[in-house]
Write an enzyme that holds these catalytic residues in place. Structure first.
Site, PDB file in Angstrom:
ATOM      1  N   GLU A   7      50.664  36.634  44.489  1.00 24.08           N
ATOM      2  CA  GLU A   7      51.657  37.641  44.110  1.00 24.08           C
ATOM      3  C   GLU A   7      52.157  38.458  45.295  1.00 24.08           C
ATOM      4  O   GLU A   7      53.352  38.649  45.464  1.00 24.08           O
ATOM      5  CB  GLU A   7      51.080  38.637  43.069  1.00 24.08           C
ATOM      6  CG  GLU A   7      50.647  38.034  41.775  1.00 24.08           C
ATOM      7  CD  GLU A   7      49.150  37.861  41.735  1.00 24.08           C
ATOM      8  OE1 GLU A   7      48.586  38.087  40.670  1.00 24.08           O
ATOM      9  OE2 GLU A   7      48.552  37.514  42.767  1.00 24.08           O
ATOM     10  N   ASP A  80      46.377  36.573  40.363  1.00 22.62           N
ATOM     11  CA  ASP A  80      45.172  37.300  39.953  1.00 22.62           C
ATOM     12  C   ASP A  80      44.465  36.638  38.766  1.00 22.62           C
ATOM     13  O   ASP A  80      45.109  36.036  37.898  1.00 22.62           O
ATOM     14  CB  ASP A  80      45.531  38.738  39.578  1.00 22.62           C
ATOM     15  CG  ASP A  80      45.800  39.605  40.801  1.00 22.62           C
ATOM     16  OD1 ASP A  80      45.480  39.165  41.915  1.00 22.62           O
ATOM     17  OD2 ASP A  80      46.342  40.714  40.639  1.00 22.62           O
ATOM     18  N   ASP A  82      43.486  37.108  35.732  1.00 26.60           N
ATOM     19  CA  ASP A  82      43.531  37.778  34.431  1.00 26.60           C
ATOM     20  C   ASP A  82      44.746  37.275  33.660  1.00 26.60           C
ATOM     21  O   ASP A  82      45.455  36.370  34.109  1.00 26.60           O
ATOM     22  CB  ASP A  82      43.572  39.308  34.599  1.00 26.60           C
ATOM     23  CG  ASP A  82      44.746  39.788  35.439  1.00 26.60           C
ATOM     24  OD1 ASP A  82      45.659  38.983  35.716  1.00 26.60           O
ATOM     25  OD2 ASP A  82      44.766  40.968  35.823  1.00 26.60           O
ATOM     26  N   GLU A  84      47.673  38.624  33.040  1.00 30.91           N
ATOM     27  CA  GLU A  84      48.945  38.830  33.739  1.00 30.91           C
ATOM     28  C   GLU A  84      49.099  37.818  34.871  1.00 30.91           C
ATOM     29  O   GLU A  84      50.171  37.230  35.074  1.00 30.91           O
ATOM     30  CB  GLU A  84      49.010  40.255  34.288  1.00 30.91           C
ATOM     31  CG  GLU A  84      50.408  40.817  34.432  1.00 30.91           C
ATOM     32  CD  GLU A  84      51.076  41.104  33.097  1.00 30.91           C
ATOM     33  OE1 GLU A  84      52.318  41.022  33.055  1.00 30.91           O
ATOM     34  OE2 GLU A  84      50.365  41.381  32.113  1.00 30.91           O
ATOM     35  N   TYR A 296      37.737  41.939  42.642  1.00 30.71           N
ATOM     36  CA  TYR A 296      38.881  42.197  41.758  1.00 30.71           C
ATOM     37  C   TYR A 296      38.673  43.503  40.991  1.00 30.71           C
ATOM     38  O   TYR A 296      37.574  43.782  40.495  1.00 30.71           O
ATOM     39  CB  TYR A 296      39.056  41.032  40.782  1.00 30.71           C
ATOM     40  CG  TYR A 296      40.346  41.101  40.002  1.00 30.71           C
ATOM     41  CD1 TYR A 296      41.568  41.230  40.661  1.00 30.71           C
ATOM     42  CD2 TYR A 296      40.348  41.054  38.619  1.00 30.71           C
ATOM     43  CE1 TYR A 296      42.756  41.298  39.960  1.00 30.71           C
ATOM     44  CE2 TYR A 296      41.529  41.111  37.896  1.00 30.71           C
ATOM     45  CZ  TYR A 296      42.734  41.239  38.577  1.00 30.71           C
ATOM     46  OH  TYR A 296      43.906  41.317  37.866  1.00 30.71           O
ATOM     47  N   ARG A 298      40.380  44.870  38.260  1.00 36.29           N
ATOM     48  CA  ARG A 298      40.711  45.045  36.834  1.00 36.29           C
ATOM     49  C   ARG A 298      39.657  44.316  36.011  1.00 36.29           C
ATOM     50  O   ARG A 298      39.758  43.129  35.755  1.00 36.29           O
ATOM     51  CB  ARG A 298      42.119  44.538  36.533  1.00 36.29           C
ATOM     52  CG  ARG A 298      43.191  45.386  37.196  1.00 36.29           C
ATOM     53  CD  ARG A 298      44.593  44.847  36.991  1.00 36.29           C
ATOM     54  NE  ARG A 298      45.568  45.713  37.651  1.00 36.29           N
ATOM     55  CZ  ARG A 298      45.917  45.609  38.921  1.00 36.29           C
ATOM     56  NH1 ARG A 298      45.367  44.674  39.676  1.00 36.29           N
ATOM     57  NH2 ARG A 298      46.805  46.434  39.452  1.00 36.29           N
ATOM     58  N   HIS A 342      35.176  38.802  34.725  1.00 41.10           N
ATOM     59  CA  HIS A 342      34.985  39.024  36.153  1.00 41.10           C
ATOM     60  C   HIS A 342      33.766  39.893  36.392  1.00 41.10           C
ATOM     61  O   HIS A 342      33.265  40.553  35.480  1.00 41.10           O
ATOM     62  CB  HIS A 342      36.215  39.711  36.762  1.00 41.10           C
ATOM     63  CG  HIS A 342      37.503  39.173  36.249  1.00 41.10           C
ATOM     64  ND1 HIS A 342      37.913  37.885  36.490  1.00 41.10           N
ATOM     65  CD2 HIS A 342      38.464  39.738  35.484  1.00 41.10           C
ATOM     66  CE1 HIS A 342      39.071  37.681  35.894  1.00 41.10           C
ATOM     67  NE2 HIS A 342      39.428  38.781  35.283  1.00 41.10           N
TER      68      HIS A 342
END
Length: 769
Positions: A7, A80, A82, A84, A296, A298, A342
């Protein structure tokens, strides 16, 4: 050549540093396509299929990536780990036409070992994750896109609602109402300074009992009675309790607990915390190259890898000694409903201590890294051990309590101080060390006094406490907490008073309207249950279309009711098409609208009064209407003739500087102003206020283009003095600079902030007893 797409450019630089050679790394800059900005973008009739579009600013990015894809032998999508991130990878796969060429890789930390391991284990896109993200996006678009126009229609323009943000706003508003409804109750604290023997160490006891039951004086009479008894009684030790206890280390950070501690310990807002944490995860620019420091960010898991645990234990034993290392490693249980996809947030390398990287980081990045690092190390350390002592002294029927706690072994607190363990109420009497006394010992009263107090209202939310409540109630996900807080502030639904979050006036109106018409959406349990359903999609048990299909029909029904609530068919015919008019309620009261809308768009006031003023454009007699700034005249032939004009238009004494025409006084968004009848040139009307400290001429109260009040010299442009505060024509007795009036309209203060001099109105102080 093998291409890796991530990203962010920062992440790309960090990964490229580890790989180089046959790998090229590029960044998409987040989502490359999304729902359209200016239309719904969801086909309700076709099973709620989203219509994704590429934003104009993403077209050059896609072009660049396509050129690189054509030259690549393999493409790895490394967004990432997740929902999203998975959705971004899927969108990239679709837009770049990568169905046969691309594989998905993910890693919990941006380290050389993790990235190379991920390249050995590529996989396909996880469509359950993608569908879960799609469901959330479509659901949020339907709610926001449908509710926001309703708020604009019923309250004011420019308002917006959201499935999660509006529930969070409701919590803030309800807390404020609880605070405003709070009625303080009187009570009194009585403290006695005591000692054993003439040379004994003094300590303080707080009155907490009467006849063996919990007691605090509730008025002055009770306080005086208790004080008299304490002063005139023999005081002796009635009870001594000693105990040894321990405190277990806290688990490593989740997204929520990181934001809470960053707020409490660093005074860092949730949005700032997440921004800084993102940099620490993706990699920060240092003189030694791009450096990623944490895993990570989140996550709602407290799990850590076996390798990370072993590294931490080895570091603890080497630096602090074996006594600080528990015999068995510390494991923590992740809370129910957590995704646990995670690890917890931790440093990538425990040998990179905060001291070693301090010279590479700015203050915010260093402080947050130090917080994450120390919390992780502490989580694998031994318990802290304490000795607690409670002494109750008796004076007649009253009991005076003293509590003390001493540390026997620091344990994890040698690294990470849990501020919650040290929180002491102002009504407690906790001392570090209680003098050695035994039951039956007689004590000497050194002094005793009482103090009137009042119970305090509930405290407003801080970023930390709001995040904690959202997590407890299941409102949103770890990745959305900071965004919710940021959006509410940006929309001006909340404001900050110090570190506390206060709702603005408009927040009450929004909350009340949404609770009235959409009680289910505004219910905390509904929001939490919807998060569970999104988790079900991710886990492969639910079709995302069916969840939206179950939600939308009752929501749409409530939407229609809210839009037409109060509408009433009348026997008044439309003067344009003859159809019956409908009585409706708007922001400015009731009005009549044609029932054949949109074929006929005729509207008029319910009791529309015709004036004797003729429309200059079509000759019809104008009618009185009520708008945002009061009553005005409007042509009855709207929309064919849209002429409007103010009532009793006042002619100004000045002429137009541009064309020499007559100027008239009008009222607008920022107050009164002048406008030319001919060329429509406008000019501000200034109001004399204060004294210019430079030339002594009167100052003028003026309004900026953004609506902010400021004060300027009436002698402009000869004198260009300007101040955001009202100059009062006095000089500071401390430094000589000019004085201004504070925002409260009462306090006089020096205009030089470094001086800090101020004069506050005198206050009447309450005495103490």
């Amino acid at each position: 050549m093998q291409l890796i797409i991530v990203e962010s450019p920062s992440k790309a630089k960090t990964i490229e540093k580890y790989l180089g050679g046959k790998y090229k790394v590029d960044a998409s800059g987040g989502h490359v396509r999304d729902l359209p900005e200016k239309r719904l973008g969801v086909n309700v009739a076709k099973n709620f299929e989203p219509n994704y579009v590429v934003a104009p600013d993403k077209k050059p990015v896609i072009k660049r990536l396509k050129e690189k894809v054509e030259k690549a032998d393999k493409v790895y999508l490394a967004t990432d780990p997740d929902r999203e991130g998975e959705a971004i990878s899927w969108h990239l796969q679709e837009v770049l036409g990568l169905s046969d060429k691309a594989r998905r890789i993910e890693f919990n930390e941006i380290s050389e070992k993790a990235v190379k391991e991920a390249l050995k284990n590529p996989r396909d896109i996880n469509y359950n994750l993608v569908d879960s993200q799609q469901a959330r996006r479509v659901l949020d678009r339907l709610v926001g896109y449908k509710l926001s126009p309703l708020l604009c229609k019923r309250i004011k323009n420019g308002l917006s609602a959201g499935r999660v943000q509006s529930v969070a706003l409701r919590i803030i508003v309800e807390k404020e109402r609880e605070i405003r409804a709070f009625v303080p109750s009187e009570y009194w604290n009585l403290r006695a300074t005591l000692k054993k023997g003439a040379k004994g160490t003094e300590f303080v006891g707080l009155l907490t009992e009467k006849k063996g039951k919990k007691f605090k004086p509730s008025n002055e009479k009770e306080a005086e009675e208790a004080l008299a008894t304490v002063k005139n009684s023999t005081i002796f030790v009635d009870e001594v309790k000693k105990s040894k206890n321990s405190s277990h280390a806290l688990p490593p950070f989740t997204t929520s607990t990181m934001q809470q501690d960053a707020s409490a310990k660093l005074n860092m807002s949730s949005p700032t915390c997440m921004q800084v944490a993102q940099h620490l995860y993706e990699g920060v620019e240092t003189p030694e190259g791009h450096l990623a420091l944490v895993t990570y960010i989140r996550t709602d898991s407290v799990r850590i890898s076996a390798d990370a645990q072993a590294s931490a234990r080895k570091f603890i034993e080497e630096k602090y000694g074996k006594e600080y290392l528990p015999a068995k490693p510390n494991f923590y249980k992740t809370k129910k409903n957590a995704q646990d996809a995670h690890e917890a947030i931790r440093p990538i390398d425990v040998t990179l201590t905060p001291d070693k990287v301090k010279h590479l980081l700015d203050r915010n990045h260093y402080n947050l890294y130090k917080l994450i690092y120390e919390r992780f190390i502490a989580s694998q350390m031994s318990e802290a051990k304490y000795e607690s002592v409670t002494v109750v002294a008796k004076a007649g029927d009253y009991g005076l309590r003293t509590m003390g706690r001493t540390i026997l072994f620091k344990g994890f607190t040698a690294v990470y101080d849990d501020y919650r363990l040290n929180e002491v109420s102002e009504d407690d009497e906790t001392v570090k060390v209680v003098p050695s006394v035994e039951k039956g010992d007689e004590l000497i009263l050194v002094k005793a006094d009482s103090e009137q107090k009042f119970t305090k209202p509930p405290v407003r939310f801080t970023d930390a406490s709001l995040v904690r409540v959202m997590e407890e109630k299941g409102i949103g996900r770890p990745s959305t907490y900071a965004t919710i807080i940021s959006v509410l502030a940006k929309r001006k639904y909340t404001s900050k008073e110090g570190k506390y979050i206060a709702p603005t006036d408009i927040a009450f109106a929004i909350t009340d309207m949404l609770v009235k018409y959409f009680p289910e959406i505004m219910d905390v349990s509904f929001t939490a249950n919807m998060e569970d359903k999104l988790d079900d999609i991710e886990n492969g048990g639910k079709d995302w279309h069916s969840i939206i299909a179950d939600f939308y029909p009752p929501f749409h029904e409530k939407l229609n009711f809210a839009a037409t609530d109060g509408d009433e068919i009348t026997d008044i015919p439309c003067d344009k098409c003859g159809a019956p008019m409908i009585r409706k309620s708007g922001r400015y009261g009731k009005f009549l609208a044609c029932s054949r809308y949109p074929e006929c768009s005729n509207i008029k006031g319910e009791n529309e009064e015709v004036s004797d003023v003729k429309c200059e454009k079509c000759g019809a007699f104008m009618v009185y209407k009520t708008g945002k700034y009061g009553k005005f005249l409007s042509c009855p032939n709207y929309p064919e003739c849209a002429n409007v004009k103010p009532i009793d238009e006042v002619k100004a004494e000045e002429k137009c500087e541009k064309c020499g025409g007559d100027m008239v006084i009008k009222t607008g968004r920022f107050g009164k102003y002048m406008q030319c009848r001919n060329c429509k040139e406008t000019k501000s009307i200034v109001e004399k206020a204060g004294v210019c400290p430079r030339c002594g001429k009167p100052a003028q109260k003026m309004t900026s283009k953004t609506g902010k009040i400021f004060y300027g010299c009436s002698g402009y442009p000869d004198c260009n003095f300007m101040s955001w505060d009202l100059p009062i024509g006095e000089n500071c007795p401390k430094c000589g600079n000019y004085m201004v009036l504070g925002k409260d309209g009462k306090t006089k203060k020096c205009s030089d902030k470094d001086c800090g001099y101020s004069e506050k109105p005198a206050k009447t102080e309450k005495g103490k007893k």
